[in-house]
Design an enzyme around this catalytic site. Structure first.
Site, PDB file in Angstrom:
ATOM      1  N   TYR A 163      -0.598   4.096   1.826  1.00  0.00           N
ATOM      2  CA  TYR A 163      -0.959   5.514   1.277  1.00  0.00           C
ATOM      3  C   TYR A 163       0.316   6.278   0.764  1.00  0.00           C
ATOM      4  CZ  TYR A 163      -3.159  10.224   0.239  1.00  0.00           C
ATOM      5  OH  TYR A 163      -3.380  11.398  -0.163  1.00  0.00           O
TER       6      TYR A 163
ATOM      7  N   LYS B 108       1.951   7.151  -3.031  1.00  0.00           N
ATOM      8  CA  LYS B 108       2.253   8.821  -3.134  1.00  0.00           C
ATOM      9  C   LYS B 108       3.633   8.875  -3.394  1.00  0.00           C
ATOM     10  CE  LYS B 108      -2.036   9.787  -3.092  1.00  0.00           C
ATOM     11  NZ  LYS B 108      -2.761  10.434  -4.358  1.00  0.00           N
TER      12      LYS B 108
ATOM     13  N   ASN C 226      -5.806  11.860 -10.691  1.00  0.00           N
ATOM     14  CA  ASN C 226      -6.244  12.589  -9.463  1.00  0.00           C
ATOM     15  C   ASN C 226      -6.702  11.497  -8.603  1.00  0.00           C
ATOM     16  OD1 ASN C 226      -6.980  14.894  -7.944  1.00  0.00           O
ATOM     17  ND2 ASN C 226      -9.047  14.133  -8.499  1.00  0.00           N
TER      18      ASN C 226
ATOM     19  N   ASP D  72     -13.422   3.368 -12.911  1.00  0.00           N
ATOM     20  CA  ASP D  72     -12.877   2.672 -11.702  1.00  0.00           C
ATOM     21  C   ASP D  72     -11.475   2.452 -12.078  1.00  0.00           C
ATOM     22  OD1 ASP D  72     -11.907   1.093  -9.738  1.00  0.00           O
ATOM     23  OD2 ASP D  72     -13.725   0.083  -9.545  1.00  0.00           O
ATOM     24  N   VAL D  73     -10.357   3.020 -11.462  1.00  0.00           N
ATOM     25  CA  VAL D  73      -8.878   2.913 -11.946  1.00  0.00           C
ATOM     26  C   VAL D  73      -8.313   1.721 -11.674  1.00  0.00           C
ATOM     27  CG1 VAL D  73      -8.632   5.242 -11.940  1.00  0.00           C
ATOM     28  CG2 VAL D  73      -8.051   4.115  -9.783  1.00  0.00           C
TER      29      VAL D  73
HETATM   30  P1  NAD Z   1     -11.948  13.493  -2.929  1.00  0.00           P
HETATM   31  O1  NAD Z   1     -12.147  12.315  -2.054  1.00  0.00           O
HETATM   32  O2  NAD Z   1     -12.736  14.545  -3.349  1.00  0.00           O
HETATM   33  O3  NAD Z   1     -11.378  12.915  -4.210  1.00  0.00           O
HETATM   34  C1  NAD Z   1     -10.855  11.665  -4.678  1.00  0.00           C
HETATM   35  C2  NAD Z   1     -11.495  10.794  -5.869  1.00  0.00           C
HETATM   36  O4  NAD Z   1     -11.108   9.580  -6.123  1.00  0.00           O
HETATM   37  C3  NAD Z   1     -13.077  10.656  -5.355  1.00  0.00           C
HETATM   38  O5  NAD Z   1     -13.973  11.311  -6.377  1.00  0.00           O
HETATM   39  C4  NAD Z   1     -13.301   9.167  -5.554  1.00  0.00           C
HETATM   40  O6  NAD Z   1     -14.488   8.801  -6.021  1.00  0.00           O
HETATM   41  C5  NAD Z   1     -12.181   9.005  -6.468  1.00  0.00           C
HETATM   42  N1  NAD Z   1     -11.611   7.622  -6.167  1.00  0.00           N
HETATM   43  C6  NAD Z   1     -11.456   6.700  -5.155  1.00  0.00           C
HETATM   44  N2  NAD Z   1     -11.132   5.346  -5.626  1.00  0.00           N
HETATM   45  C7  NAD Z   1     -11.331   5.457  -6.871  1.00  0.00           C
HETATM   46  C8  NAD Z   1     -11.227   4.422  -7.995  1.00  0.00           C
HETATM   47  N3  NAD Z   1     -10.984   3.135  -7.623  1.00  0.00           N
HETATM   48  N4  NAD Z   1     -11.392   4.811  -9.400  1.00  0.00           N
HETATM   49  C9  NAD Z   1     -11.683   6.012  -9.594  1.00  0.00           C
HETATM   50  N5  NAD Z   1     -11.910   6.838  -8.842  1.00  0.00           N
HETATM   51  C10 NAD Z   1     -11.441   6.774  -7.493  1.00  0.00           C
HETATM   52  O7  NAD Z   1     -10.590  13.895  -2.250  1.00  0.00           O
HETATM   53  P2  NAD Z   1      -9.266  14.861  -2.857  1.00  0.00           P
HETATM   54  O8  NAD Z   1      -8.714  15.507  -1.853  1.00  0.00           O
HETATM   55  O9  NAD Z   1      -9.868  15.794  -3.984  1.00  0.00           O
HETATM   56  O10 NAD Z   1      -8.355  14.021  -3.763  1.00  0.00           O
HETATM   57  C11 NAD Z   1      -7.632  14.173  -4.939  1.00  0.00           C
HETATM   58  C12 NAD Z   1      -6.378  13.464  -5.004  1.00  0.00           C
HETATM   59  O11 NAD Z   1      -5.666  14.395  -4.114  1.00  0.00           O
HETATM   60  C13 NAD Z   1      -6.107  12.248  -4.314  1.00  0.00           C
HETATM   61  O12 NAD Z   1      -5.392  11.516  -5.167  1.00  0.00           O
HETATM   62  C14 NAD Z   1      -5.675  12.315  -2.766  1.00  0.00           C
HETATM   63  O13 NAD Z   1      -4.866  11.398  -2.444  1.00  0.00           O
HETATM   64  C15 NAD Z   1      -4.716  13.726  -3.277  1.00  0.00           C
HETATM   65  N6  NAD Z   1      -4.591  14.399  -2.117  1.00  0.00           N
HETATM   66  C16 NAD Z   1      -5.414  15.114  -1.336  1.00  0.00           C
HETATM   67  C17 NAD Z   1      -5.175  16.043  -0.035  1.00  0.00           C
HETATM   68  C18 NAD Z   1      -5.849  16.764   0.569  1.00  0.00           C
HETATM   69  O14 NAD Z   1      -5.558  17.325   1.637  1.00  0.00           O
HETATM   70  N7  NAD Z   1      -7.234  16.535   0.279  1.00  0.00           N
HETATM   71  C19 NAD Z   1      -3.615  15.970  -0.007  1.00  0.00           C
HETATM   72  C20 NAD Z   1      -2.606  15.321  -0.810  1.00  0.00           C
HETATM   73  C21 NAD Z   1      -3.094  14.680  -1.774  1.00  0.00           C
END
Ligand code: NAD
Length: 263
Positions: A163, A167, A99, A72-73
């Protein structure tokens, strides 16, 4: 090693930490790393509905090694224990990918201090914690990537100021670490994903949802939203020796979304 490529990208035999590894981009990265011969410690958030054992199984099926470790970050002790797992399981640490991310939709009027802090705890402070803990253990140099977003990294996003602020903050953080850690042989870069189909973007309440994603895909020069593997491969590149002279940079992975001239 079976399932790995023969590319000379320096990744074979390396060990990586990846937070948020049970789903989406993190899960795809475990497979991309497995194919390159990287052993991965996948962090999963306890209580997240996605089963991290599936991500481990996929990495193993791709010929690599991976373990799932709770992380948990928002909890420094949890992050440090996660970092320790790299040495405990694989004997070294070379790469780290911050990530993990959370999303929350809130108009400015509803953006209480508490709501602001809760989101930044994950999306910005969580990134610092992850990179700080890993950097202390990366005694032989290495590479780090933090995952930003076009929201904040390039664009603004209504109802998502917290958010986007986080970011955007990630980019300044990473640039600074690139300078600070270069003497130790550690490179630091950011990846800026566009619209990628993952549990986060499919979230109907806080993001676009399935219909919104399909509709948005038509406006992207590539003609579709992205797949998690397409971001994972960009991260793998940035942490490989193919990117040995790239540090402090941002790589946008968005199918051309942010360079399109408005109609
Ligand atoms: P996702 O929801 O599959 O992955 C996010 C992961 O972060 C999940 O596994 C979740 O359990 C974990 N997480 C959340 N809170 C946490 C915490 N407190 N401690 C540890 N882990 C935690 O979605 P994704 O799209 O694969 O997201 C990965 C990254 O990409 C994220 O940083 C997200 O903001 C970024 N992102 C995603 C998109 C998109 O369109 N999907 C676009 C831009 C950026």
């Amino acid at each position: 090693m079976s399932g790995t490529t023969s590319r000379d990208d320096g990744l074979a035999g390396k060990v990586a930490l990846v937070t948020g590894g049970a789903s989406g981009i993190g899960r795809a990265l475990a497979v991309a790393y497995a194919r390159a011969g990287v052993s991965t410690v996948l962090g999963y958030l306890p209580g997240d509905p996605h089963d991290p054992r599936q991500a481990v199984a996929e990495a193993e099926a791709a010929g690599g090694r991976a373990v799932a470790v709770a992380c948990d970050v928002t909890d420094p002790a949890s992050v440090d224990a996660f970092t320790d797992a790299a040495h405990d399981h694989f004997g070294r640490l070379d790469l780290v990918v911050a990530n993990a991310g959370a999303l929350d939709s809130a108009a400015l009027a509803d953006l209480s201090d508490d709501r602001w802090h809760r989101l930044l705890e994950v999306d910005l402070t969580g990134v610092v914690r992850t990179l700080r803990s890993a950097a202390a253990a990366m005694t032989g140099g290495g590479a780090m990537v933090a995952v930003s977003s076009i929201a904040g990294g390039v664009y603004g996003w209504q109802q998502h100021a917290h958010y986007a602020a986080a970011k955007s903050g990630v980019l300044g953080l990473v640039r600074s670490l690139a300078v600070e850690l270069a003497p130790r042989g550690i490179r630091a870069n950011s990846v800026i994903p566009g619209l990628i189909e993952t549990p986060q973007s499919l979230d109907e309440e806080n993001s676009l949802g399935a219909q919104g994603l399909t509709a948005a895909g038509g406006g992207i020069p590539a003609g579709r939203v992205g797949r998690p593997e397409e971001v994972a491969r960009a991260i793998r590149f940035l942490t490989s020796d193919d990117a040995s002279y790239i540090t402090g940079q941002q790589l946008v992975v968005d199918g051309g979304l942010t360079v399109r001239f408005p109609d």
